[in-house]
Design a protein around this motif. Structure first.
Motif, PDB file in Angstrom:
ATOM      1  N   PRO A  60       4.597  12.473  -3.463  1.00  0.00           N
ATOM      2  CA  PRO A  60       5.779  12.508  -4.331  1.00  0.00           C
ATOM      3  C   PRO A  60       6.590  13.784  -4.119  1.00  0.00           C
ATOM      4  CG  PRO A  60       3.798  11.896  -5.568  1.00  0.00           C
ATOM      5  CD  PRO A  60       3.350  12.367  -4.230  1.00  0.00           C
TER       6      PRO A  60
ATOM      7  N   PHE B  50       1.376  13.192 -16.431  1.00  0.00           N
ATOM      8  CA  PHE B  50       1.044  11.786 -16.659  1.00  0.00           C
ATOM      9  C   PHE B  50       2.154  10.958 -16.031  1.00  0.00           C
ATOM     10  CE2 PHE B  50      -2.471  12.099 -19.691  1.00  0.00           C
ATOM     11  CZ  PHE B  50      -2.352  13.413 -20.114  1.00  0.00           C
ATOM     12  N   PHE B  51       1.774  10.067 -15.124  1.00  0.00           N
ATOM     13  CA  PHE B  51       2.755   9.288 -14.388  1.00  0.00           C
ATOM     14  C   PHE B  51       2.882   7.871 -14.932  1.00  0.00           C
ATOM     15  CE2 PHE B  51       4.116  11.722 -10.711  1.00  0.00           C
ATOM     16  CZ  PHE B  51       3.178  12.722 -10.648  1.00  0.00           C
ATOM     17  N   GLY B  52       4.090   7.342 -14.798  1.00  0.00           N
ATOM     18  CA  GLY B  52       4.289   5.918 -15.020  1.00  0.00           C
ATOM     19  C   GLY B  52       3.909   5.146 -13.770  1.00  0.00           C
ATOM     20  N   GLU B  53       4.065   3.831 -13.822  1.00  0.00           N
ATOM     21  CA  GLU B  53       3.691   2.974 -12.699  1.00  0.00           C
ATOM     22  C   GLU B  53       4.721   3.036 -11.570  1.00  0.00           C
ATOM     23  OE1 GLU B  53       0.530   2.429 -13.229  1.00  0.00           O
ATOM     24  OE2 GLU B  53       0.465   0.250 -13.435  1.00  0.00           O
TER      25      GLU B  53
ATOM     26  N   ARG C 110       9.980   0.565  -7.880  1.00  0.00           N
ATOM     27  CA  ARG C 110      10.095   0.430  -6.426  1.00  0.00           C
ATOM     28  C   ARG C 110      11.482  -0.075  -6.079  1.00  0.00           C
ATOM     29  NH1 ARG C 110       6.732   0.295  -2.289  1.00  0.00           N
ATOM     30  NH2 ARG C 110       4.911   0.268  -3.644  1.00  0.00           N
TER      31      ARG C 110
ATOM     32  N   LEU D 133       9.075   7.713  -9.362  1.00  0.00           N
ATOM     33  CA  LEU D 133       8.034   7.956 -10.352  1.00  0.00           C
ATOM     34  C   LEU D 133       8.548   8.896 -11.436  1.00  0.00           C
ATOM     35  CD1 LEU D 133       5.149   8.670  -7.830  1.00  0.00           C
ATOM     36  CD2 LEU D 133       5.220   6.719  -9.380  1.00  0.00           C
TER      37      LEU D 133
ATOM     38  N   TYR E  82      10.210  11.930  -9.668  1.00  0.00           N
ATOM     39  CA  TYR E  82       9.771  12.142  -8.294  1.00  0.00           C
ATOM     40  C   TYR E  82      10.187  10.933  -7.450  1.00  0.00           C
ATOM     41  CZ  TYR E  82       6.604  16.045  -9.391  1.00  0.00           C
ATOM     42  OH  TYR E  82       6.068  17.266  -9.759  1.00  0.00           O
TER      43      TYR E  82
ATOM     44  N   ARG F 226      10.303  -2.416 -12.719  1.00  0.00           N
ATOM     45  CA  ARG F 226       9.230  -2.142 -11.767  1.00  0.00           C
ATOM     46  C   ARG F 226       9.701  -2.322 -10.343  1.00  0.00           C
ATOM     47  NH1 ARG F 226       3.906  -2.256 -12.346  1.00  0.00           N
ATOM     48  NH2 ARG F 226       4.092  -1.166 -10.358  1.00  0.00           N
TER      49      ARG F 226
ATOM     50  N   LEU G 268       7.308   5.750   1.337  1.00  0.00           N
ATOM     51  CA  LEU G 268       6.062   5.187   1.852  1.00  0.00           C
ATOM     52  C   LEU G 268       5.404   6.128   2.851  1.00  0.00           C
ATOM     53  CD1 LEU G 268       4.381   2.567   1.639  1.00  0.00           C
ATOM     54  CD2 LEU G 268       5.584   1.764   3.677  1.00  0.00           C
TER      55      LEU G 268
ATOM     56  N   TYR H  11      -4.985  14.236  -7.713  1.00  0.00           N
ATOM     57  CA  TYR H  11      -4.590  12.931  -8.222  1.00  0.00           C
ATOM     58  C   TYR H  11      -5.102  11.835  -7.297  1.00  0.00           C
ATOM     59  CZ  TYR H  11      -1.347  14.704 -11.740  1.00  0.00           C
ATOM     60  OH  TYR H  11      -0.808  15.308 -12.841  1.00  0.00           O
TER      61      TYR H  11
ATOM     62  N   GLY I 175       0.236   0.343  -5.543  1.00  0.00           N
ATOM     63  CA  GLY I 175       1.129  -0.205  -6.555  1.00  0.00           C
ATOM     64  C   GLY I 175       1.087   0.484  -7.902  1.00  0.00           C
ATOM     65  N   LYS I 176       0.394   1.624  -7.969  1.00  0.00           N
ATOM     66  CA  LYS I 176       0.277   2.326  -9.251  1.00  0.00           C
ATOM     67  C   LYS I 176       0.756   3.764  -9.117  1.00  0.00           C
ATOM     68  CE  LYS I 176      -3.598  -0.356 -11.042  1.00  0.00           C
ATOM     69  NZ  LYS I 176      -4.940  -0.292 -11.657  1.00  0.00           N
ATOM     70  N   GLY I 177       0.984   4.386 -10.267  1.00  0.00           N
ATOM     71  CA  GLY I 177       1.319   5.798 -10.264  1.00  0.00           C
ATOM     72  C   GLY I 177       0.073   6.646 -10.084  1.00  0.00           C
ATOM     73  N   PRO I 178       0.239   7.901  -9.681  1.00  0.00           N
ATOM     74  CA  PRO I 178      -0.924   8.799  -9.526  1.00  0.00           C
ATOM     75  C   PRO I 178      -1.659   9.000 -10.847  1.00  0.00           C
ATOM     76  CG  PRO I 178       1.022   9.706  -8.439  1.00  0.00           C
ATOM     77  CD  PRO I 178       1.495   8.550  -9.259  1.00  0.00           C
TER      78      PRO I 178
ATOM     79  N   GLN J  31       8.962   8.915  -4.087  1.00  0.00           N
ATOM     80  CA  GLN J  31       7.835   8.777  -3.158  1.00  0.00           C
ATOM     81  C   GLN J  31       8.192   7.747  -2.089  1.00  0.00           C
ATOM     82  OE1 GLN J  31       3.992   7.454  -4.708  1.00  0.00           O
ATOM     83  NE2 GLN J  31       2.963   8.703  -3.183  1.00  0.00           N
TER      84      GLN J  31
ATOM     85  N   SER K 209       0.830  -1.194   0.000  1.00  0.00           N
ATOM     86  CA  SER K 209       0.000   0.000   0.000  1.00  0.00           C
ATOM     87  C   SER K 209       0.865   1.245   0.000  1.00  0.00           C
ATOM     88  CB  SER K 209      -0.891   0.033   1.227  1.00  0.00           C
ATOM     89  OG  SER K 209      -1.910  -0.911   1.121  1.00  0.00           O
ATOM     90  N   VAL K 210       0.361   2.271  -0.667  1.00  0.00           N
ATOM     91  CA  VAL K 210       0.941   3.596  -0.570  1.00  0.00           C
ATOM     92  C   VAL K 210       0.260   4.294   0.582  1.00  0.00           C
ATOM     93  CG1 VAL K 210       1.136   5.819  -1.709  1.00  0.00           C
ATOM     94  CG2 VAL K 210       1.414   3.715  -3.030  1.00  0.00           C
ATOM     95  N   GLY K 211       1.008   4.966   1.408  1.00  0.00           N
ATOM     96  CA  GLY K 211       0.387   5.836   2.400  1.00  0.00           C
ATOM     97  C   GLY K 211      -0.141   5.128   3.610  1.00  0.00           C
ATOM     98  N   LEU K 212       0.674   4.240   4.236  1.00  0.00           N
ATOM     99  CA  LEU K 212       0.199   3.516   5.405  1.00  0.00           C
ATOM    100  C   LEU K 212      -0.050   4.452   6.580  1.00  0.00           C
ATOM    101  CD1 LEU K 212       2.465   0.351   5.301  1.00  0.00           C
ATOM    102  CD2 LEU K 212       0.088   0.535   4.649  1.00  0.00           C
TER     103      LEU K 212
ATOM    104  N   PHE L  35       3.513  18.386  -4.476  1.00  0.00           N
ATOM    105  CA  PHE L  35       2.433  17.536  -3.994  1.00  0.00           C
ATOM    106  C   PHE L  35       2.253  17.667  -2.495  1.00  0.00           C
ATOM    107  CE2 PHE L  35       1.084  14.716  -7.461  1.00  0.00           C
ATOM    108  CZ  PHE L  35       1.963  15.142  -8.436  1.00  0.00           C
TER     109      PHE L  35
END
Lengths: 111, 115
Positions: free
Chosen positions: B43, B105-108, B111, B91, B35, B9, B39, A36, A41-44, B37, A3-6, A101
């Motif tokens: 970002p 527009f962001f990629g995945e 990590r 990111l 960016y 990834r 946890l 956003y 597990g994904k980008g914004p 990010q 998860s993002v943002g625990l 952000f």
């Protein structure tokens, strides 16, 4: 995926209710703002934007409100659905091409 | 329209090792961003390019991080040597600014785990 943002602020809402997510921005000269959505597990992903010469903008089920006097931005989601569960970030455009952000809010939709 | 592509990834390395991330932005997007990010955080901008020139790298730890954007298209971000605190999602984003506004527009993301 992880998860993002625990440790982010969390807003829990009942499915079907409206959600309001708030954001305070830092630069009074910022002229463009974006919300956003980030799923685990994904980008914004882009939701909606607003320029500083507007107070309100509506999209499909979402509305962004801008209060420049207090440097506050809000995102309203109507009839919240389980698929809306994610972390939401506001971003301000501060200077040429530069986007800053916020820390994010986790939205949990309860069935 | 193809989105922003990033690789790898996932990457796990030990501290003091090096790592490189690759980004291919959306075709025609002049502005590219990296960016970081961590946890639980939003970002944080590391570097932004306009075509192949650097616009802002004020928050890039230049003693260990480097980035380049050759020919104004693809970009690589390198970390050498890595520290434990570099564990994060990296990111890449691109944008096509019109009249002072334009979504990113962001990629995945890539990590990175540093052990």
């Amino acid at each position: 995926g992880e998860s993002v943002g625990l440790h982010l602020p969390t807003l829990s809402v009942q499915e079907g209710d409206n959600s309001i997510i708030n954001c305070a921005y830092s630069n009074s000269a910022s002229d463009y703002f974006i919300w956003y959505k980030q799923e685990s597990g994904k980008g914004p992903q882009f939701i909606i934007d607003i320029r500083s010469n507007m107070d309100k903008r509506q999209g499909q089920r979402v509305t962004v409100l801008l209060n420049k006097t207090v440097k506050h931005l809000s995102l309203q989601i109507a009839a919240t659905q389980p698929g809306d569960s994610a972390v939401y970030f506001c971003a301000e455009k501060s200077g040429t091409y530069k986007y800053i952000f916020g820390t994010g809010t986790r939205l949990k939709v309860l069935a | 329209e193809a989105g922003v592509a990033q690789s790898p990834r996932y990457k796990i390395i030990e501290k003091r090792q090096s790592v490189a991330f690759w980004c291919n932005p959306i075709s025609g997007h002049a502005t590219l961003y990296w960016y970081q990010q961590i946890l639980g955080q939003g970002p944080k901008l590391l570097i932004q390019f306009q075509n192949n020139g650097v616009v802002d790298d004020s928050q890039l730890p230049k003693d260990r991080f480097s980035a380049e954007r050759l020919k104004g298209v693809d970009s690589t971000l390198k970390i050498q040597p890595a520290k434990l605190e570099d564990s994060a999602v990296y990111l890449c984003a691109s944008s096509l600014e019109r009249q002072g506004a334009g979504e990113l527009f962001f990629g995945e993301g890539s990590r990175l785990t540093v052990l």
